[in-house]
Design a protein around this motif. Sequence first.
Motif, short mmCIF file in Angstrom:
data_model
loop_
_atom_site.label_atom_id
_atom_site.label_comp_id
_atom_site.label_asym_id
_atom_site.label_seq_id
_atom_site.Cartn_x
_atom_site.Cartn_y
_atom_site.Cartn_z
N GLU A 1 0.81 -1.22 0.00
CA GLU A 1 0.00 0.00 0.00
C GLU A 1 0.84 1.26 0.00
O GLU A 1 0.35 2.33 -0.38
CB GLU A 1 -0.95 -0.02 1.20
CG GLU A 1 -1.97 -1.14 1.14
CD GLU A 1 -2.95 -1.10 2.29
OE1 GLU A 1 -2.82 -0.21 3.15
OE2 GLU A 1 -3.86 -1.96 2.33
N MET B 1 -11.70 2.05 -11.17
CA MET B 1 -11.57 3.15 -10.23
C MET B 1 -11.63 4.50 -10.93
O MET B 1 -12.16 5.49 -10.41
CB MET B 1 -10.25 3.03 -9.45
CG MET B 1 -10.16 1.78 -8.58
SD MET B 1 -8.51 1.57 -7.83
CE MET B 1 -8.69 -0.02 -7.02
N GLU C 1 -1.59 3.29 -4.52
CA GLU C 1 -3.00 3.68 -4.30
C GLU C 1 -3.95 2.59 -4.79
O GLU C 1 -4.97 2.31 -4.15
CB GLU C 1 -3.28 5.00 -5.02
CG GLU C 1 -2.61 6.21 -4.38
CD GLU C 1 -2.75 7.46 -5.23
OE1 GLU C 1 -2.89 8.54 -4.64
OE2 GLU C 1 -2.71 7.36 -6.48
N ARG D 1 -3.88 -0.12 -2.23
CA ARG D 1 -4.56 0.29 -1.00
C ARG D 1 -6.07 0.29 -1.16
O ARG D 1 -6.81 -0.16 -0.29
CB ARG D 1 -4.06 1.69 -0.59
CG ARG D 1 -4.64 2.18 0.73
CD ARG D 1 -3.89 3.40 1.24
NE ARG D 1 -3.93 4.52 0.32
CZ ARG D 1 -2.89 4.96 -0.38
NH1 ARG D 1 -1.73 4.35 -0.29
NH2 ARG D 1 -3.00 6.00 -1.18
N ARG D 2 -6.56 0.77 -2.30
CA ARG D 2 -8.00 0.84 -2.52
C ARG D 2 -8.62 -0.52 -2.78
O ARG D 2 -9.79 -0.74 -2.50
CB ARG D 2 -8.31 1.79 -3.68
CG ARG D 2 -8.02 3.25 -3.31
CD ARG D 2 -8.16 4.20 -4.47
NE ARG D 2 -9.52 4.22 -5.03
CZ ARG D 2 -9.95 5.09 -5.95
NH1 ARG D 2 -9.11 6.02 -6.38
NH2 ARG D 2 -11.17 5.05 -6.41
N THR E 1 -12.97 -4.72 -0.34
CA THR E 1 -13.33 -4.34 -1.71
C THR E 1 -13.21 -5.55 -2.64
O THR E 1 -14.05 -5.79 -3.51
CB THR E 1 -12.43 -3.20 -2.20
OG1 THR E 1 -12.53 -2.10 -1.29
CG2 THR E 1 -12.82 -2.75 -3.59
#
Length: 809
Positions: A486, A569, A598, A601-602, A607
């Motif tokens: 991350e 995203m 990113e 991390r997302r 998720t």
Amino acid sequence: MTATSSSSAPQVPHVGGRTPRIEDRRLLRGKGYYVDDVHLAGALAMRVVRATSAHATISAIDTEAARSLPGVRLVLTGEDTRHLGVIPIEEIGYHEGFPELDTFGHPVLAVDKVLYVGQPVAVVVAEDPYLAEDAAELVSVDYDDLPVLLNPVEAAGFSTPLHAGGNEPARFVKEYGDVEAAFAAAAHVVSGEFEIGRHTGIPMETRGCVVEPNPARDELWMWGPVHVHDSRRVMAKVLGMPQSSMRMRHTDVGGNFGVRGGAFPEYILVAHAARILGEPVKWIEDRVEHMVGISHAREQVHRISGAFDAEGRILALRDEIWHNHGAFMRQAEPLVSDITAGMIVGPYRIPALSAELHAVLTNKTPLAAYRGPGRFEGTFARERLFDLAAKEMGIDPVTIRLRNLLTAADLPWEPGLEIAFEPYSFNSGDVLDHVQKALVAADYDAWRAEAAAARAEGRLVGNGVGLLMDKAGLGLYETGSVEVDEAGRIRVLTGASSVGQGIETVLAQIVADQLSISPDVIDVLHGDTDLVPDGVGSWSSRSTVLAGGAARIAAIKTREKALELASEMLEADVADLELTEGRVQVVGSPGTSLSLGEIARRFDNFTARLAGKEPGLGADAVYLDDHMNYPYGITLVQIEVDPTTGGHTIRRFFVSTEAGKVINHLTTEGQIIGAAAQGIGGALFEEFLYDEAGQPLSTSFMDYLIPTAEVIPRVDYFITEDAPTPNNPFGAKGLGEVGLIAVGAAVAGAIDDALGGEFRVHRVPVHPQALFTMARQAVAGQDGTTVDDVAESDTPALQIHLGTSATDG
């Protein structure tokens, strides 16, 4: 050092550049973590009691005094480890042809008899290493000596076998073409006997092993073995444990060169002792132990003949080889024997071949692969044959080679030869073209003129040449993974081993290009079976191609996943996205972007679960390669001999190679220079010598000479990238061994040239005393004096006791 390079391949940001070695940031600052740096609370120390006789039955072992010493926790002899049997040979295919191969394996501890000085006979485990050494000296072993066999030719025909299965556990025959017809029709038949002495790699770090047991789960955590996956497979089999219960941990490796790569008896003994005691055990060998216990290498005898036509073109080659494996078969042997017989043809157009190799056992330390295994030895014999043919036929030594080299018109060159279970197929390159370019780059005509001018002044200066072909990329697969955390750092996991060759840097370069990032944000991890459950390791110049291939595939998969996730995203089509400088952005809109960190991390666990996909950003890969690649080149040496001392100076040293594609020029140059130094050692300095009773005479650096920085010359190198191999996606050829393969041959030719052109050198290394004798004879022949008249006052200082040569028995 100077370098000349020719290439038509386009350069890319990192691959093909000169990225500094990433691993040097810690190693050069003294922050390496080696096996002796592993300190476990309460760790006990192990000391090995080694055989002092080369061949004997064990009539008695008295361990009582050692056992009674306060602080001694365990003493083991062969009777205590008899149930463990012998260390099996690695399963790479040879058991099918030689089903009794494992019966020649090394016992964990000697049972009933010993077969070489240095063989482990007993071990003592105590509370500290000093106490363990004191206790080991109290172990008394009585031996009844038996006849000693040292010469491999004699051992092959000896009626009294060292093993129940005899003294020859394997024999290889490599044949193609009509050899008999070629010799019958030849205008010239040239024959010679050539010997290569026994030496090995001498890493700065000796062997060592630390084992921490987990008695509750019957698990062992181990530090020290170089090739962790192969070693675990072998040791688990001996110890009767599941591989998953042996958890190998990473340490840095202070040099390997092939000789530290096996599952040694000492490693198994450390593990066995820790398992018995339920406490950590550590073993670090000293240099004397290393000299008699590490895998030795080389030592071959070649009786080789060539059939030539009237113009010096070779029609056929015949070679009978005796390869001295020492007392037992070890690691993946008889692999080196197989390679020796198969690669004897080198880079030449040889229409017919008959090579027979005897893998022979004697009363010496066991043998295994050492940098350029089989190629250094076979190249010396073959190139000496070409020198002898040139002399007998009155042809220049370079010219006779040029007439016989493979060209692009010969490709694919597939004469019907198999090497290590793979059909030999040379399918990329033009050896003649490369060698002609190399001679120009070296300005070899100037070398000739310089040597001639020096000889006109009465100095003994000469030039020598050796042609080489290597094989690289052996081993069918390698594993690799890429993980993005991350914070944006990248972890590359590999089944390869970092042994000083710069693999951490090379893998970082490959992954960096695929992910459009800097190598500085990449961490390469290896040598840990919890992180990398499967792998093969680093040997046979395979790491760049196979480990690099796996890392490349994993990086491509990671890039594809990053684009796929970023498209969701950023709400953009994948086709409209690009990955640049570590960020995924919409083409033409750099402000709309996400970094790899990113994205990782997302795309967290929650998720990913909602999306029905694996969390995180990364991928695993296995790279398969069933074709070796074949780099080739030329080595040139100019030497000056001092007839009053037997000393020598290497005035010029030049080596070339066709690289296919260079991944990192800095590490490639380092590999070539390091290999050249080891080649010089094998040609002029290093040899394990024995007396007639099999006692080793080279157990310290006072007796085993290694070349120092003072005697290593400037190494000039010439690298071409004209013939990328089609066998891997980089087009790269393995380059870790090309710097040494032809050094012995080139040095021998240079000595002959310096001493007036007579054919004198039949074996390497050429020790100072041998060189002194040859130089005296050469000088005596030039001015009409006798040998006894020359430099007689210098003789006493040169009476160095070299003992009996490895092949003189």
